[in-house]
Design a protein around this motif. Structure first.
Motif, mmCIF file in Angstrom:
data_model
loop_
_atom_site.group_PDB
_atom_site.id
_atom_site.type_symbol
_atom_site.label_atom_id
_atom_site.label_comp_id
_atom_site.label_asym_id
_atom_site.label_seq_id
_atom_site.Cartn_x
_atom_site.Cartn_y
_atom_site.Cartn_z
ATOM 1 N N LEU A 216 0.829 -1.204 0.000
ATOM 2 C CA LEU A 216 0.000 0.000 0.000
ATOM 3 C C LEU A 216 0.865 1.255 0.000
ATOM 4 C CD1 LEU A 216 -2.776 1.366 0.199
ATOM 5 C CD2 LEU A 216 -2.619 1.141 2.696
ATOM 6 N N ALA A 217 1.896 1.262 0.839
ATOM 7 C CA ALA A 217 2.783 2.425 0.911
ATOM 8 C C ALA A 217 3.479 2.667 -0.426
ATOM 9 C CB ALA A 217 3.816 2.217 2.021
ATOM 10 N N ALA A 224 3.518 10.736 2.548
ATOM 11 C CA ALA A 224 4.313 10.535 3.754
ATOM 12 C C ALA A 224 3.774 9.375 4.587
ATOM 13 C CB ALA A 224 4.324 11.810 4.599
ATOM 14 N N PHE A 225 4.672 8.688 5.258
ATOM 15 C CA PHE A 225 4.242 7.611 6.147
ATOM 16 C C PHE A 225 3.282 8.137 7.207
ATOM 17 C CE2 PHE A 225 8.583 5.542 5.197
ATOM 18 C CZ PHE A 225 8.053 4.836 4.128
ATOM 19 N N GLN A 231 -4.449 8.021 7.808
ATOM 20 C CA GLN A 231 -5.556 7.492 7.013
ATOM 21 C C GLN A 231 -6.124 6.210 7.605
ATOM 22 O OE1 GLN A 231 -3.855 7.124 3.089
ATOM 23 N NE2 GLN A 231 -4.129 9.298 2.588
ATOM 24 N N VAL A 232 -5.319 5.499 8.381
ATOM 25 C CA VAL A 232 -5.774 4.258 9.022
ATOM 26 C C VAL A 232 -6.431 4.534 10.377
ATOM 27 C CG1 VAL A 232 -5.054 1.951 9.783
ATOM 28 C CG2 VAL A 232 -3.842 3.067 7.909
#
Length: 273
Positions: A216-217, A224-225, A231-232
């Motif tokens: 996904l990343a 950005a991480f 988002q989670v």
């Protein structure tokens, strides 16, 4: 990629990984020799990839254009000094994958200024997903740098270090980091087993969660991480409560301290060998 005669001094996991990557990318097996005093590992590698195998480091080095030093740091001085008497190294490219030994130390071991490149790979190189930091002495030509880069790209990606001390940063970021992730995965698996899943189920759940997160990343480009984390995380939700525990335990600071400890240890090792 140029096809030079390569001698690997050492038959450990990293030498095995690089050899496997080279052969899988079409490098002629006949131009690769693996050297080790014991036949078990080297002969297995030779049989698997069709390369040459010997216990005679000196003979292998004499006929090689490129020498890959793949022995443990504590053995390096003895191995190099034995080779120093064997032949003139002025026309040979020397690559070392040992941590903690500065480039200038090899010049002392061999009694001359070498065309030397330090390489810091990591264990995902075993599956072609490695990251390798490289640093070249001033005596190394652009052609030699290109060869070393292409060699290590056979097992993953590469990054050049402008200053030698940057190699220690690479150790902390990529060299040691698989262990960081495995520790986190181990802790998650243990909790999953406590929740009633068997060992195999728990392992698969964790592996799939990690694999999906990385995929996904990567698919999100330059996001950005921190944004992906947000988002989670729903305010007041389950993920937020879990993350609160990590922050209460100072996880970001712990990670930074752990990485700095790896750098500090690498710098200490430079004084030992």
């Amino acid at each position: 990629m140029q096809h030079r005669e390569i001698a690997f001094i050492g038959a450990g996991n990293m030498a095995h990984a690089i050899i496997a990557g080279l052969v899988s990318h079409g490098y002629p097996a006949s131009k690769i020799t693996v050297c080790s005093p014991t036949p078990v590992r080297r002969d297995k590698i030779a049989e698997q990839y069709g390369i040459n195998s010997t216990n005679d480091n000196v003979a292998a080095v004499k006929q090689a254009d490129v020498i890959v030093l793949a022995v443990k740091p504590q053995m390096m001085k003895e191995v190099c000094e034995a080779l120093q008497q064997a032949t003139d190294f002025s026309e040979k490219l020397v690559l070392t994958i040992a941590a903690g030994i500065p480039a200038h130390r090899y010049n002392t071991y061999f009694g001359q200024e070498l065309r030397l490149i330090r390489i810091m790979p990591n264990t995902p190189s075993l599956v072609g997903k490695g990251v390798s930091g490289l640093f070249a002495q001033d005596t190394v030509s652009e052609q030699d740098k290109q060869f070393a880069q292409e060699l290590m790209q056979s097992v993953g990606s590469t990054i050049w270090c402008v200053k030698e001390q940057e190699i220690n940063n690479v150790i902390a970021i990529t060299g040691s980091s698989p262990a960081y992730f495995f520790l986190f995965m181990e802790a998650m698996q243990q909790k999953a087993e406590q929740l009633g899943y068997d060992e195999k189920q728990a392992r698969e759940l964790v592996l799939n969660a990690i694999d999906g997160s990385v995929a996904l990343a990567k698919s999100q480009g330059d996001i950005a991480f921190s944004t992906l984390r947000e988002q989670v995380t729903s305010k007041g939700g389950t993920t937020a409560m879990a993350l609160e525990q990590f922050y209460n335990g100072n996880l970001p600071q712990t990670v930074a301290q752990a990485m700095q400890s790896a750098i500090d240890r690498a710098e200490e090792m430079e004084k030992l060998f």
